[in-house]
Design a protein around this motif. Structure first.
Motif, PDB file in Angstrom:
ATOM      1  N   CYS A 103     -60.755  10.588 -45.481  1.00 64.32           N
ATOM      2  CA  CYS A 103     -60.270  11.548 -44.973  1.00 64.32           C
ATOM      3  C   CYS A 103     -60.603  12.285 -44.129  1.00 64.32           C
ATOM      4  O   CYS A 103     -61.854  12.571 -43.856  1.00 64.32           O
ATOM      5  CB  CYS A 103     -59.618  12.086 -46.526  1.00 64.32           C
ATOM      6  SG  CYS A 103     -59.016  11.665 -47.824  1.00 64.32           S
ATOM      7  N   ILE A 104     -59.754  12.788 -43.804  1.00 61.55           N
ATOM      8  CA  ILE A 104     -59.679  13.857 -41.904  1.00 61.55           C
ATOM      9  C   ILE A 104     -59.171  15.334 -42.510  1.00 61.55           C
ATOM     10  O   ILE A 104     -58.063  15.429 -43.505  1.00 61.55           O
ATOM     11  CB  ILE A 104     -59.575  13.296 -40.817  1.00 61.55           C
ATOM     12  CG1 ILE A 104     -58.110  12.792 -40.406  1.00 61.55           C
ATOM     13  CG2 ILE A 104     -60.510  12.381 -40.479  1.00 61.55           C
ATOM     14  CD1 ILE A 104     -58.362  12.732 -39.550  1.00 61.55           C
ATOM     15  N   ALA A 105     -60.020  16.229 -41.672  1.00 55.24           N
ATOM     16  CA  ALA A 105     -59.289  17.822 -41.947  1.00 55.24           C
ATOM     17  C   ALA A 105     -58.444  18.330 -41.755  1.00 55.24           C
ATOM     18  O   ALA A 105     -57.711  17.190 -40.605  1.00 55.24           O
ATOM     19  CB  ALA A 105     -60.114  18.411 -41.661  1.00 55.24           C
ATOM     20  N   ALA A 161     -53.548   9.136 -53.604  1.00 62.18           N
ATOM     21  CA  ALA A 161     -52.404   8.529 -54.178  1.00 62.18           C
ATOM     22  C   ALA A 161     -51.412   9.492 -54.843  1.00 62.18           C
ATOM     23  O   ALA A 161     -51.358  10.670 -54.555  1.00 62.18           O
ATOM     24  CB  ALA A 161     -52.409   7.477 -55.506  1.00 62.18           C
ATOM     25  N   ILE A 162     -50.275   9.534 -53.763  1.00 65.19           N
ATOM     26  CA  ILE A 162     -48.778  10.315 -53.904  1.00 65.19           C
ATOM     27  C   ILE A 162     -48.527  10.257 -55.375  1.00 65.19           C
ATOM     28  O   ILE A 162     -47.751   8.902 -55.381  1.00 65.19           O
ATOM     29  CB  ILE A 162     -48.009  10.725 -53.249  1.00 65.19           C
ATOM     30  CG1 ILE A 162     -48.522  10.580 -51.690  1.00 65.19           C
ATOM     31  CG2 ILE A 162     -46.628  11.452 -52.804  1.00 65.19           C
ATOM     32  CD1 ILE A 162     -47.717  10.996 -49.822  1.00 65.19           C
ATOM     33  N   PRO A 163     -47.819  11.211 -56.263  1.00 61.93           N
ATOM     34  CA  PRO A 163     -46.870  11.140 -57.611  1.00 61.93           C
ATOM     35  C   PRO A 163     -45.673  11.768 -57.350  1.00 61.93           C
ATOM     36  O   PRO A 163     -44.788  12.662 -57.458  1.00 61.93           O
ATOM     37  CB  PRO A 163     -47.828  12.199 -58.942  1.00 61.93           C
ATOM     38  CG  PRO A 163     -48.086  13.153 -57.842  1.00 61.93           C
ATOM     39  CD  PRO A 163     -48.909  12.650 -56.362  1.00 61.93           C
ATOM     40  N   PHE A 164     -45.054  10.191 -56.786  1.00 64.88           N
ATOM     41  CA  PHE A 164     -44.037  10.151 -56.747  1.00 64.88           C
ATOM     42  C   PHE A 164     -42.901  10.462 -58.185  1.00 64.88           C
ATOM     43  O   PHE A 164     -42.596   9.410 -58.311  1.00 64.88           O
ATOM     44  CB  PHE A 164     -43.796   8.970 -55.956  1.00 64.88           C
ATOM     45  CG  PHE A 164     -43.559   8.964 -54.553  1.00 64.88           C
ATOM     46  CD1 PHE A 164     -42.989   9.640 -53.340  1.00 64.88           C
ATOM     47  CD2 PHE A 164     -44.518   7.690 -54.447  1.00 64.88           C
ATOM     48  CE1 PHE A 164     -43.557   9.609 -52.021  1.00 64.88           C
ATOM     49  CE2 PHE A 164     -44.823   8.098 -52.837  1.00 64.88           C
ATOM     50  CZ  PHE A 164     -44.620   8.375 -51.904  1.00 64.88           C
ATOM     51  N   CYS A 182     -54.413  11.528 -47.367  1.00 66.48           N
ATOM     52  CA  CYS A 182     -55.376  12.195 -47.299  1.00 66.48           C
ATOM     53  C   CYS A 182     -54.703  14.144 -47.014  1.00 66.48           C
ATOM     54  O   CYS A 182     -55.985  14.427 -45.998  1.00 66.48           O
ATOM     55  CB  CYS A 182     -56.389  11.919 -46.184  1.00 66.48           C
ATOM     56  SG  CYS A 182     -57.473  10.738 -47.639  1.00 66.48           S
ATOM     57  N   GLY A 183     -53.753  14.374 -47.131  1.00 67.08           N
ATOM     58  CA  GLY A 183     -52.878  15.485 -47.173  1.00 67.08           C
ATOM     59  C   GLY A 183     -52.128  15.368 -46.016  1.00 67.08           C
ATOM     60  O   GLY A 183     -51.040  16.639 -45.605  1.00 67.08           O
ATOM     61  N   PHE A 184     -52.067  14.329 -45.520  1.00 64.82           N
ATOM     62  CA  PHE A 184     -51.244  13.643 -43.895  1.00 64.82           C
ATOM     63  C   PHE A 184     -49.692  13.261 -44.794  1.00 64.82           C
ATOM     64  O   PHE A 184     -48.172  13.307 -43.852  1.00 64.82           O
ATOM     65  CB  PHE A 184     -51.792  13.170 -43.162  1.00 64.82           C
ATOM     66  CG  PHE A 184     -52.318  13.148 -42.585  1.00 64.82           C
ATOM     67  CD1 PHE A 184     -52.469  13.928 -40.691  1.00 64.82           C
ATOM     68  CD2 PHE A 184     -54.163  13.124 -42.982  1.00 64.82           C
ATOM     69  CE1 PHE A 184     -54.036  15.132 -40.635  1.00 64.82           C
ATOM     70  CE2 PHE A 184     -55.022  14.007 -42.682  1.00 64.82           C
ATOM     71  CZ  PHE A 184     -54.768  14.692 -41.705  1.00 64.82           C
TER      72      PHE A 184
END
Length: 203
Positions: A103-105, A161-164, A182-184
């Motif tokens: 992950c990057i900022a 992971a995104i909880p869809f 990672c936030g994107f």
């Protein structure tokens, strides 16, 4: 009736000599004459309807033929305008060896740099490791009305992971056919959407 008048009438309309007659001055003769003179004659004052009726029938027949002709053109494909084809669903890989391994900022500049595709969409179905979204807004790189995310290794194996959830809205970015995490990519919020709008202000 005088003999002279009788002779004149006989010359115009011969009458049998045995037919009884009476003078025109009698009360019966005067009454008969008044009845004849007062009886109105039945002459039609309305113009004949035949020409008008014939013209109406002719116009109706022509209209029926025109409607039948127009219907035939429709059945034969008279409208040459081709239907607008809807873009097929876009399929993206929601996991795999090409997914960002670290992950990057997060920032609008980094978001713009890592996103080949970016959109906001609403989840319409979640079936196993496949998620289908109806696109609400494209920020970059697409025109499909629907996007399908496939996770061959399972959603639980993804980093961040995104909880869809069906019915919820999400902001998704992808690079080389793979969804960025990672936030994107993630659930849509006013602040998160503002960052997308800033990052993709130039399209």
């Amino acid at each position: 009736m005088t003999d002279e008048l009788r002779e004149r009438l006989a010359r115009l309309d011969p009458m049998h000599p045995g037919v009884p007659t009476e003078p025109a001055t009698t009360e019966t003769s005067r009454q008969l004459l008044e009845d004849i003179m007062s009886t109105p004659t039945r002459e039609s004052t309305e113009p004949s309807q035949t020409p008008r009726r014939t013209w109406t029938i002719a116009v109706a027949a022509v209209a029926a033929l025109l409607l039948a002709f127009a219907g035939g053109l429709t059945l034969l494909g008279g409208d040459d305008t081709p239907p607008v084809a809807e873009a097929p669903p876009l399929e993206l890989n929601a996991g795999g060896e090409d997914v960002m391994a670290s992950c990057i900022a997060f920032s609008p500049d980094e978001l713009e740099a890592v996103a080949e595709l970016a959109f906001e969409g609403t989840v319409t179905s979640v079936e196993g490791d496949t998620v289908t979204l109806s696109v609400d807004t494209w920020f970059r790189g697409g025109d499909a009305a629907e996007v399908v995310l496939n996770a061959p290794q399972g959603m639980e194996a993804l980093i961040g992971a995104i909880p869809f959830v069906e019915g919820d809205q999400y902001l998704i970015t992808a690079l080389d056919g793979n969804v960025n995490y990672c936030g994107f990519s993630g659930p849509s919020t006013p602040e998160y959407k503002a960052a997308f709008e800033q990052a993709f202000a130039q399209g």
